[in-house]
Design an enzyme around this catalytic site. Sequence first.
Site, PDB file in Angstrom:
ATOM      1  N   HIS A 110      36.967  40.519  42.221  1.00 48.72           N
ATOM      2  CA  HIS A 110      36.013  39.660  41.519  1.00 48.72           C
ATOM      3  C   HIS A 110      34.614  40.229  41.783  1.00 48.72           C
ATOM      4  O   HIS A 110      34.374  40.829  42.832  1.00 48.72           O
ATOM      5  CB  HIS A 110      36.147  38.257  42.134  1.00 48.72           C
ATOM      6  CG  HIS A 110      35.361  37.186  41.461  1.00 48.72           C
ATOM      7  ND1 HIS A 110      34.010  37.013  41.671  1.00 48.72           N
ATOM      8  CD2 HIS A 110      35.732  36.203  40.606  1.00 48.72           C
ATOM      9  CE1 HIS A 110      33.590  35.974  40.967  1.00 48.72           C
ATOM     10  NE2 HIS A 110      34.610  35.464  40.309  1.00 48.72           N
ATOM     11  N   ASP A 153      38.792  38.530  50.786  1.00 49.43           N
ATOM     12  CA  ASP A 153      38.421  37.462  49.849  1.00 49.43           C
ATOM     13  C   ASP A 153      39.680  36.623  49.610  1.00 49.43           C
ATOM     14  O   ASP A 153      40.595  37.053  48.903  1.00 49.43           O
ATOM     15  CB  ASP A 153      37.922  38.096  48.544  1.00 49.43           C
ATOM     16  CG  ASP A 153      37.631  37.052  47.465  1.00 49.43           C
ATOM     17  OD1 ASP A 153      38.012  35.876  47.646  1.00 49.43           O
ATOM     18  OD2 ASP A 153      37.047  37.429  46.436  1.00 49.43           O
ATOM     19  N   GLN A 187      41.663  33.095  46.089  1.00 52.12           N
ATOM     20  CA  GLN A 187      42.837  32.779  45.257  1.00 52.12           C
ATOM     21  C   GLN A 187      44.108  32.611  46.082  1.00 52.12           C
ATOM     22  O   GLN A 187      45.193  32.528  45.515  1.00 52.12           O
ATOM     23  CB  GLN A 187      43.053  33.888  44.213  1.00 52.12           C
ATOM     24  CG  GLN A 187      41.974  33.987  43.169  1.00 52.12           C
ATOM     25  CD  GLN A 187      41.933  32.774  42.240  1.00 52.12           C
ATOM     26  OE1 GLN A 187      42.879  31.999  42.146  1.00 52.12           O
ATOM     27  NE2 GLN A 187      40.817  32.590  41.553  1.00 52.12           N
ATOM     28  N   LYS A 245      38.648  25.728  44.849  1.00 51.99           N
ATOM     29  CA  LYS A 245      39.919  26.355  44.442  1.00 51.99           C
ATOM     30  C   LYS A 245      41.069  25.868  45.315  1.00 51.99           C
ATOM     31  O   LYS A 245      42.185  26.371  45.229  1.00 51.99           O
ATOM     32  CB  LYS A 245      39.794  27.871  44.512  1.00 51.99           C
ATOM     33  CG  LYS A 245      38.786  28.427  43.492  1.00 51.99           C
ATOM     34  CD  LYS A 245      38.745  29.922  43.545  1.00 51.99           C
ATOM     35  CE  LYS A 245      37.532  30.506  42.870  1.00 51.99           C
ATOM     36  NZ  LYS A 245      37.563  30.430  41.415  1.00 51.99           N
ATOM     37  N   CYS A 298      35.214  37.573  35.505  1.00 55.25           N
ATOM     38  CA  CYS A 298      34.323  38.166  36.523  1.00 55.25           C
ATOM     39  C   CYS A 298      34.974  39.363  37.210  1.00 55.25           C
ATOM     40  O   CYS A 298      34.853  39.527  38.436  1.00 55.25           O
ATOM     41  CB  CYS A 298      33.895  37.129  37.561  1.00 55.25           C
ATOM     42  SG  CYS A 298      32.898  35.825  36.885  1.00 55.25           S
TER      43      CYS A 298
HETATM   44  N1  PMP Z   1      36.662  35.791  44.543  1.00 59.49           N
HETATM   45  C1  PMP Z   1      37.701  35.445  43.766  1.00 59.49           C
HETATM   46  C2  PMP Z   1      39.001  36.197  43.911  1.00 59.49           C
HETATM   47  C3  PMP Z   1      37.569  34.405  42.856  1.00 59.49           C
HETATM   48  O1  PMP Z   1      38.609  34.065  42.082  1.00 59.49           O
HETATM   49  C4  PMP Z   1      36.333  33.724  42.755  1.00 59.49           C
HETATM   50  C5  PMP Z   1      36.133  32.607  41.754  1.00 59.49           C
HETATM   51  N2  PMP Z   1      36.663  32.851  40.499  1.00 59.49           N
HETATM   52  C6  PMP Z   1      35.287  34.111  43.601  1.00 59.49           C
HETATM   53  C7  PMP Z   1      35.492  35.139  44.471  1.00 59.49           C
HETATM   54  C8  PMP Z   1      33.968  33.406  43.573  1.00 59.49           C
HETATM   55  O2  PMP Z   1      34.123  32.113  44.049  1.00 59.49           O
HETATM   56  P1  PMP Z   1      32.924  31.047  43.970  1.00 59.49           P
HETATM   57  O3  PMP Z   1      32.472  31.045  42.549  1.00 59.49           O
HETATM   58  O4  PMP Z   1      33.569  29.767  44.381  1.00 59.49           O
HETATM   59  O5  PMP Z   1      31.885  31.500  44.923  1.00 59.49           O
END
Ligand code: PMP
Length: 425
Positions: A142, A219, A222, A245, A383
């Site tokens: 991401h 990270d 997910q 999430k 993203c």
């Molecule tokens: N890393 C991953 C793998 C994600 O799926 C996301 C959110 N789609 C993020 C980072 C960013 O998370 P946040 O917008 O809650 O900061």
Amino acid sequence: MSSAANNPSNSTAATGLNPGLLRSLFPVLHQQVKGQPLAYLDNAATTQTPLPVQQAMLDFEQHHRANIHRGVHLLSQRATDAFDAARATLKAFVGASSQQELVFTTGTTEALNMVAQGLWLGGSGHAWLRPGDEIIVSGLEHHANLIPWQHAARMTGAKLRILLPDAQGQVHLADLQALISDKTRVFAITAAANATGERPPYEAMLTLAKQAGALTVLDAAQAVGHTMPALADLDCDFCAFSGHKMYGPMGTGALVGQRAALERLYPLRLGGDMVEWVEYDSAGYAAVPTRLEGGTPNVTGAVGLAAAADFIEHIGRAHIDAHIAQLRAQAVAGLQALEGLTLYAPHASHAALVSFVVDDVHPHDIGTLLDERGIAVRTGHHCAEPLHNHLGKGPTTRASFALYNTEDEVRRLIDGVAHALQVMR
Ligand code: PMP
């Protein structure tokens, strides 16, 4: 919450979860969209919060709300206790070791920025990254686990190297072995790719990078809500996740790190609450985690996040994971049968989503036609634009599952996509 929610005797699914009963805890799911019952399949973007989480936050707001740490009065002490208790709950939830500490953040993005910027913000005397050093980031990431590293490389003269996935979107340990050297100072990877569902062999990769002397970053956005080993069992210096999430509130999350690794980070937020003493021309910063939590934190959010962790524990991560796997298998089988549709990572284990492209049909059209049937999915690059460019298939349609989703919703998804293909072709 009724413990019947995961009582197998009430179960409609082989996994031991009773989504019907669980759904009664999620009021937002009980609505019509375009005249159809809402099928919420956008959980990789944001999950919904159950009543126990909402209630915990309401209870804090109605009975205990005050600023923490600064007051001798009763409410401030109660609020401080609630914040400390939330931290303890979440540390246990992620299986942190005694050397690991948890910093509250606004989410994964802030947590990863805290690491990537904190490694150089302190100036050359403190910086972990110097010219000629290397940062390795997986190509599945991401933007939140890529752009902060691009910036860190630019600011320090370090080199950013990407562990590229193959044409199927998989990253391989052997490729990491070839990239790693004594110049590697940081290795960052996702526990599950939000764009494709791919689950990289991150455990072995973190170990390899750690053995090479790098700081390791995971990270877990997910993965934290349904599958992930205890952090104490991973060679992980930093782990980031988001509350929204994992059935928790938006704008909450955490960075969990080895205490020694957290101590390397220069704080992003300087100001109140993160200091031991202050004079006009200098200040002594507090110990971690407080040092990294400058300003008034989102105490209500921390309480809600801890309630979400309790909720997941109550249901059982293994049950949630098995239920989601069953729904995903159903979706994979149904979608793969549709002509001209290509699924990413069909065999990914523990994936909570399906992401696909269809020849000659734009995902936005599919998403719009699904919305007409009350089915919420996400379309686009999620993203993760460089990954999509690398794989060369363009933006995708993504359906993602949570503990409250049902087989009927997956059937509606498959029918809805089949209908969209008929209409668009
Ligand atoms: N890393 C991953 C793998 C994600 O799926 C996301 C959110 N789609 C993020 C980072 C960013 O998370 P946040 O917008 O809650 O900061």
